[in-house]
Motif scaffolding. Sequence first.
Motif, mmCIF file in Angstrom:
data_model
loop_
_atom_site.group_PDB
_atom_site.id
_atom_site.type_symbol
_atom_site.label_atom_id
_atom_site.label_comp_id
_atom_site.label_asym_id
_atom_site.label_seq_id
_atom_site.Cartn_x
_atom_site.Cartn_y
_atom_site.Cartn_z
ATOM 1 N N ARG A 258 57.315 7.042 11.749
ATOM 2 C CA ARG A 258 57.833 6.553 10.469
ATOM 3 C C ARG A 258 56.718 6.039 9.557
ATOM 4 N NH1 ARG A 258 62.809 2.523 11.198
ATOM 5 N NH2 ARG A 258 62.685 2.711 8.924
ATOM 6 N N TRP A 259 55.467 6.339 9.882
ATOM 7 C CA TRP A 259 54.352 5.817 9.107
ATOM 8 C C TRP A 259 54.392 6.247 7.645
ATOM 9 C CZ3 TRP A 259 51.206 9.336 6.747
ATOM 10 C CH2 TRP A 259 51.196 10.637 7.259
ATOM 11 N N THR A 260 55.062 7.373 7.349
ATOM 12 C CA THR A 260 55.121 7.845 5.962
ATOM 13 C C THR A 260 55.886 6.885 5.056
ATOM 14 O OG1 THR A 260 57.062 9.170 6.540
ATOM 15 C CG2 THR A 260 54.934 10.271 6.600
ATOM 16 N N GLU A 261 56.657 5.959 5.643
ATOM 17 C CA GLU A 261 57.409 5.007 4.839
ATOM 18 C C GLU A 261 56.540 3.857 4.337
ATOM 19 O OE1 GLU A 261 61.205 3.872 6.632
ATOM 20 O OE2 GLU A 261 60.981 5.546 8.027
ATOM 21 N N LEU A 262 55.325 3.732 4.873
ATOM 22 C CA LEU A 262 54.433 2.639 4.477
ATOM 23 C C LEU A 262 53.354 3.173 3.546
ATOM 24 C CD1 LEU A 262 54.016 0.878 7.947
ATOM 25 C CD2 LEU A 262 55.840 0.594 6.243
ATOM 26 N N ARG A 263 53.736 3.461 2.327
ATOM 27 C CA ARG A 263 52.790 4.029 1.364
ATOM 28 C C ARG A 263 52.012 2.929 0.663
ATOM 29 N NH1 ARG A 263 54.593 9.782 -0.863
ATOM 30 N NH2 ARG A 263 55.834 10.490 0.911
ATOM 31 N N ALA A 264 50.792 3.277 0.279
ATOM 32 C CA ALA A 264 49.861 2.269 -0.237
ATOM 33 C C ALA A 264 50.383 1.581 -1.489
ATOM 34 C CB ALA A 264 48.508 2.920 -0.509
ATOM 35 N N ALA A 265 50.886 2.357 -2.450
ATOM 36 C CA ALA A 265 51.338 1.758 -3.702
ATOM 37 C C ALA A 265 52.496 0.811 -3.471
ATOM 38 C CB ALA A 265 51.741 2.858 -4.688
ATOM 39 N N ALA A 266 53.434 1.214 -2.611
ATOM 40 C CA ALA A 266 54.587 0.361 -2.322
ATOM 41 C C ALA A 266 54.162 -0.902 -1.589
ATOM 42 C CB ALA A 266 55.612 1.131 -1.504
ATOM 43 N N LEU A 267 53.255 -0.772 -0.633
ATOM 44 C CA LEU A 267 52.794 -1.941 0.110
ATOM 45 C C LEU A 267 52.075 -2.926 -0.808
ATOM 46 C CD1 LEU A 267 52.495 -3.402 2.793
ATOM 47 C CD2 LEU A 267 50.385 -2.118 3.182
ATOM 48 N N ALA A 268 51.329 -2.416 -1.769
ATOM 49 C CA ALA A 268 50.652 -3.306 -2.716
ATOM 50 C C ALA A 268 51.662 -4.138 -3.494
ATOM 51 C CB ALA A 268 49.789 -2.488 -3.671
ATOM 52 N N ILE A 269 52.778 -3.531 -3.882
ATOM 53 C CA ILE A 269 53.822 -4.272 -4.594
ATOM 54 C C ILE A 269 54.456 -5.306 -3.677
ATOM 55 C CG2 ILE A 269 56.068 -4.066 -5.736
ATOM 56 C CD1 ILE A 269 55.205 -1.315 -6.724
ATOM 57 N N VAL A 270 54.680 -4.936 -2.410
ATOM 58 C CA VAL A 270 55.242 -5.880 -1.446
ATOM 59 C C VAL A 270 54.351 -7.110 -1.318
ATOM 60 C CG1 VAL A 270 55.828 -6.249 0.980
ATOM 61 C CG2 VAL A 270 56.509 -4.125 -0.145
ATOM 62 N N LEU A 271 53.057 -6.897 -1.193
ATOM 63 C CA LEU A 271 52.141 -8.032 -1.046
ATOM 64 C C LEU A 271 52.076 -8.863 -2.324
ATOM 65 C CD1 LEU A 271 49.239 -6.438 1.028
ATOM 66 C CD2 LEU A 271 51.156 -7.824 1.829
ATOM 67 N N ASP A 272 52.180 -8.209 -3.475
ATOM 68 C CA ASP A 272 52.216 -8.965 -4.731
ATOM 69 C C ASP A 272 53.448 -9.860 -4.790
ATOM 70 O OD1 ASP A 272 49.858 -8.065 -5.766
ATOM 71 O OD2 ASP A 272 50.741 -6.467 -6.967
ATOM 72 N N ARG A 273 54.603 -9.319 -4.408
ATOM 73 C CA ARG A 273 55.823 -10.133 -4.395
ATOM 74 C C ARG A 273 55.706 -11.247 -3.350
ATOM 75 N NH1 ARG A 273 55.796 -7.825 -8.197
ATOM 76 N NH2 ARG A 273 57.286 -6.387 -9.148
ATOM 77 N N ALA A 274 55.081 -10.924 -2.221
ATOM 78 C CA ALA A 274 54.932 -11.924 -1.163
ATOM 79 C C ALA A 274 54.101 -13.104 -1.641
ATOM 80 C CB ALA A 274 54.301 -11.286 0.070
#
Length: 442
Positions: A258-274
Amino acid sequence: MNIPVVTVGESQEDLVGGLERLHGPVTVVRRCAELAELLAACQSGLARAAVVAEGSQDLTASLVDRLAAVGVVIIALTDSPEERLRLRGIGVTAAPLTVESTALAESIADAVGRHACSSPARLAPGAGPGYSSGFADAGAALRPEAADAGSEPAPVGTGKVLAVWGPAGAPGRTLVAVNVAGELAAEGKSVLLVDADSYGASVAGVLGLLDDAAGLAQACRLADQGLLDREALLRVAVPVTATSGTFRVLTGITRADRWTELRAAALAIVLDRAREVADFIVVDAGFCLEADEELSFDTMAPRRNAATLRSLELADTVIAVGAADPVGVPRLVRGLAELEGAVPGASPEVVLNKVRASAVGRSPERQLREAWDRFGPSASIKAFLPWDPGATDAALQSGSLLLESAPDTRLRAAIAELVCAPVQQKRRSSVFSSTARGGLTG
């Protein structure tokens, strides 16, 4: 300077005709029937900007990030305030469906210019700082700042990201990440623990969580669609309550495929919200730093190690963990060299784990430090974590933190000292209480 543009959507005829009649720097080179055709044209290097007059709901953060990597900016037309806000969140310039051609052309030129200034290596000829668009400033209202002038500015998080990384060979990344999160929570800090290991996510297992929902994948999916806000992030993060505090966890993917679900752009947004909801974001990162699988010239496929690389790039502090034995230390030395190449300027804090005399001889800390000073990289050793299988096994068996199952051990004390947290007396505190981070509750 010429800016080639591709368009898609039912209203493209008026747009295309109006842009072509301007005879300015913006030139329409293809009219696409659907979004897939537009994406193919952008990936081929045909355009520097794409105007999406219809179908903006299909745009995602990963798609925008991928096109930005090949020098293409996106301008989407919509009259929906909610959609405009979503588009802004994923990096798309939004404009009304009734926008005039002159204003649209100016907006395109401005967007290309901003991208050129931020990505000088990918500039189109002539698209450098200080270029002139050839138009009056009629499109000023299209700029993202002005387009939503009546709305509140996007919050900027102040939380710190701590990425725990280490080479292959199970040096103890998850042990350190989980207990660092626990020690920070014991200090009363609001903490979010993120399992970003795309090879062997194990935070949920270590903490005894019966969770198969893959919280990080959920958060990335919402982020990719531009739908991840503070409340949504807190909903998908699992609360973990210990005797001395509470923190939240974004659990990892349940299967390696399932690694394809962890895309760089999306993860960057997650960390920004975090950063907006937590004082500290502790990321359990994977080991692999290779990026050879990215073939940006002919594919939009995700990168296998994107989650690890992006976590390290965005981290305020990188804790590099290595096993203190004749195999683990050389692996860490080589890994630090790879880290410097993959993420320049990371400045990792080195932690040697599983320190024991049986592996390196008498006075293990002294011998390890002398060997490191003689043969190791420039980074100095920040901490030594003693080998204590009894404490770690007890914690693993009970699905608890060391501060709960083995609070008086040297291992627990060393991890507490690592994050400048004095060893706490057991007390209960809710780090997502009404007084933490703007009043959000868990």
